[in-house]
Design a protein around this motif. Structure first.
Motif, PDB file in Angstrom:
ATOM      1  N   LYS A   9      61.280  44.385  11.207  1.00 43.51           N
ATOM      2  CA  LYS A   9      60.638  44.055  12.480  1.00 43.51           C
ATOM      3  C   LYS A   9      60.242  45.356  13.152  1.00 43.51           C
ATOM      4  O   LYS A   9      61.089  46.178  13.472  1.00 43.51           O
ATOM      5  CB  LYS A   9      61.585  43.269  13.380  1.00 43.51           C
ATOM      6  CG  LYS A   9      60.999  42.939  14.723  1.00 43.51           C
ATOM      7  CD  LYS A   9      61.966  42.142  15.574  1.00 43.51           C
ATOM      8  CE  LYS A   9      61.346  41.823  16.902  1.00 43.51           C
ATOM      9  NZ  LYS A   9      62.274  41.072  17.758  1.00 43.51           N
ATOM     10  N   ILE A  10      58.950  45.562  13.343  1.00 46.19           N
ATOM     11  CA  ILE A  10      58.434  46.750  14.026  1.00 46.19           C
ATOM     12  C   ILE A  10      57.776  46.277  15.309  1.00 46.19           C
ATOM     13  O   ILE A  10      56.775  45.564  15.269  1.00 46.19           O
ATOM     14  CB  ILE A  10      57.434  47.523  13.148  1.00 46.19           C
ATOM     15  CG1 ILE A  10      58.110  47.995  11.865  1.00 46.19           C
ATOM     16  CG2 ILE A  10      56.849  48.694  13.924  1.00 46.19           C
ATOM     17  CD1 ILE A  10      57.185  48.672  10.896  1.00 46.19           C
ATOM     18  N   ASN A  11      58.333  46.664  16.465  1.00 52.31           N
ATOM     19  CA  ASN A  11      57.766  46.261  17.751  1.00 52.31           C
ATOM     20  C   ASN A  11      56.568  47.117  18.130  1.00 52.31           C
ATOM     21  O   ASN A  11      55.591  46.609  18.662  1.00 52.31           O
ATOM     22  CB  ASN A  11      58.824  46.319  18.850  1.00 52.31           C
ATOM     23  CG  ASN A  11      59.869  45.248  18.671  1.00 52.31           C
ATOM     24  OD1 ASN A  11      59.581  44.168  18.183  1.00 52.31           O
ATOM     25  ND2 ASN A  11      61.097  45.562  19.041  1.00 52.31           N
ATOM     26  N   SER A  12      56.638  48.415  17.891  1.00 53.07           N
ATOM     27  CA  SER A  12      55.524  49.300  18.213  1.00 53.07           C
ATOM     28  C   SER A  12      55.657  50.591  17.413  1.00 53.07           C
ATOM     29  O   SER A  12      56.737  50.953  16.976  1.00 53.07           O
ATOM     30  CB  SER A  12      55.486  49.615  19.710  1.00 53.07           C
ATOM     31  OG  SER A  12      56.635  50.350  20.068  1.00 53.07           O
ATOM     32  N   VAL A  13      54.528  51.263  17.232  1.00 56.40           N
ATOM     33  CA  VAL A  13      54.481  52.536  16.524  1.00 56.40           C
ATOM     34  C   VAL A  13      53.680  53.495  17.383  1.00 56.40           C
ATOM     35  O   VAL A  13      52.551  53.192  17.770  1.00 56.40           O
ATOM     36  CB  VAL A  13      53.831  52.386  15.130  1.00 56.40           C
ATOM     37  CG1 VAL A  13      53.729  53.725  14.441  1.00 56.40           C
ATOM     38  CG2 VAL A  13      54.621  51.422  14.268  1.00 56.40           C
ATOM     39  N   GLY A  14      54.263  54.654  17.687  1.00 50.86           N
ATOM     40  CA  GLY A  14      53.585  55.633  18.527  1.00 50.86           C
ATOM     41  C   GLY A  14      52.472  56.359  17.792  1.00 50.86           C
ATOM     42  O   GLY A  14      52.303  56.242  16.575  1.00 50.86           O
ATOM     43  N   GLY A  15      51.699  57.125  18.524  1.00 50.88           N
ATOM     44  CA  GLY A  15      50.548  57.818  17.964  1.00 50.88           C
ATOM     45  C   GLY A  15      50.883  58.855  16.909  1.00 50.88           C
ATOM     46  O   GLY A  15      50.124  59.053  15.968  1.00 50.88           O
ATOM     47  N   SER A  16      52.018  59.527  17.012  1.00 55.84           N
ATOM     48  CA  SER A  16      52.378  60.552  16.028  1.00 55.84           C
ATOM     49  C   SER A  16      53.518  60.075  15.129  1.00 55.84           C
ATOM     50  O   SER A  16      54.206  60.894  14.524  1.00 55.84           O
ATOM     51  CB  SER A  16      52.770  61.846  16.736  1.00 55.84           C
ATOM     52  OG  SER A  16      53.923  61.623  17.528  1.00 55.84           O
ATOM     53  N   SER A  17      53.703  58.767  15.012  1.00 56.05           N
ATOM     54  CA  SER A  17      54.794  58.215  14.208  1.00 56.05           C
ATOM     55  C   SER A  17      54.392  58.066  12.748  1.00 56.05           C
ATOM     56  O   SER A  17      53.216  58.061  12.408  1.00 56.05           O
ATOM     57  CB  SER A  17      55.202  56.845  14.738  1.00 56.05           C
ATOM     58  OG  SER A  17      55.634  56.946  16.064  1.00 56.05           O
ATOM     59  N   THR A  44      68.410  48.499  20.974  1.00 58.87           N
ATOM     60  CA  THR A  44      67.240  47.733  20.560  1.00 58.87           C
ATOM     61  C   THR A  44      67.672  46.362  20.086  1.00 58.87           C
ATOM     62  O   THR A  44      68.774  46.175  19.593  1.00 58.87           O
ATOM     63  CB  THR A  44      66.489  48.443  19.427  1.00 58.87           C
ATOM     64  OG1 THR A  44      67.384  48.623  18.326  1.00 58.87           O
ATOM     65  CG2 THR A  44      65.966  49.788  19.864  1.00 58.87           C
ATOM     66  N   GLY A  45      66.799  45.397  20.235  1.00 59.78           N
ATOM     67  CA  GLY A  45      67.084  44.040  19.801  1.00 59.78           C
ATOM     68  C   GLY A  45      66.429  43.046  20.734  1.00 59.78           C
ATOM     69  O   GLY A  45      65.767  43.407  21.705  1.00 59.78           O
ATOM     70  N   ASP A  46      66.602  41.783  20.437  1.00 58.40           N
ATOM     71  CA  ASP A  46      65.961  40.735  21.227  1.00 58.40           C
ATOM     72  C   ASP A  46      66.797  40.312  22.436  1.00 58.40           C
ATOM     73  O   ASP A  46      66.255  40.067  23.507  1.00 58.40           O
ATOM     74  CB  ASP A  46      65.692  39.519  20.344  1.00 58.40           C
ATOM     75  CG  ASP A  46      64.634  39.824  19.290  1.00 58.40           C
ATOM     76  OD1 ASP A  46      63.747  40.637  19.576  1.00 58.40           O
ATOM     77  OD2 ASP A  46      64.710  39.251  18.195  1.00 58.40           O
ATOM     78  N   PHE A  47      68.103  40.206  22.282  1.00 52.07           N
ATOM     79  CA  PHE A  47      68.970  39.729  23.358  1.00 52.07           C
ATOM     80  C   PHE A  47      70.100  40.722  23.560  1.00 52.07           C
ATOM     81  O   PHE A  47      71.138  40.640  22.919  1.00 52.07           O
ATOM     82  CB  PHE A  47      69.529  38.344  23.013  1.00 52.07           C
ATOM     83  CG  PHE A  47      68.461  37.355  22.665  1.00 52.07           C
ATOM     84  CD1 PHE A  47      67.671  36.814  23.672  1.00 52.07           C
ATOM     85  CD2 PHE A  47      68.227  36.993  21.368  1.00 52.07           C
ATOM     86  CE1 PHE A  47      66.677  35.904  23.361  1.00 52.07           C
ATOM     87  CE2 PHE A  47      67.236  36.089  21.041  1.00 52.07           C
ATOM     88  CZ  PHE A  47      66.453  35.535  22.042  1.00 52.07           C
ATOM     89  N   ILE A  48      69.894  41.678  24.459  1.00 52.39           N
ATOM     90  CA  ILE A  48      70.854  42.765  24.671  1.00 52.39           C
ATOM     91  C   ILE A  48      71.565  42.566  26.000  1.00 52.39           C
ATOM     92  O   ILE A  48      70.941  42.282  27.020  1.00 52.39           O
ATOM     93  CB  ILE A  48      70.152  44.129  24.679  1.00 52.39           C
ATOM     94  CG1 ILE A  48      69.491  44.366  23.331  1.00 52.39           C
ATOM     95  CG2 ILE A  48      71.123  45.239  25.001  1.00 52.39           C
ATOM     96  CD1 ILE A  48      68.629  45.588  23.311  1.00 52.39           C
TER      97      ILE A  48
END
Length: 75
Positions: A9-17, A44-48
């Motif tokens: 599961k990848i939520n987001s990837v930064g510009g220099s990742s 990180t996770g859905d329900f923290i």
């Protein structure tokens, strides 16, 4: 060498990742940064649910440089 990859599961990837699956010869960052955060800040996770009470972060740094990165073009 082949590899088996399970659920991802990848939520987001930064510009220099860099995101890599499978074989790789070289993965190196082209930049570096320092981040200060308190207790439970990078969960990180859905329900923290985080119960930290009183949190204090020491941001003092006597070093002149911590992560020196050098980018070599053509490699």
């Amino acid at each position: 060498m082949p590899s088996l990859i399970g659920a991802i599961k990848i939520n987001s990837v930064g510009g220099s990742s860099v995101v890599n699956f499978g074989d790789s010869f070289k993965n190196a960052p082209a930049s570096s940064a320092k981040t200060n955060a308190g207790a439970g800040a990078f969960n990180t996770g859905d329900f923290i649910q985080t119960n930290t009470g009183l949190s204090s972060t020491n941001t003092g740094d006597p070093d002149l440089s911590d992560q020196n990165t050098t980018e070599i073009s053509g490699v």
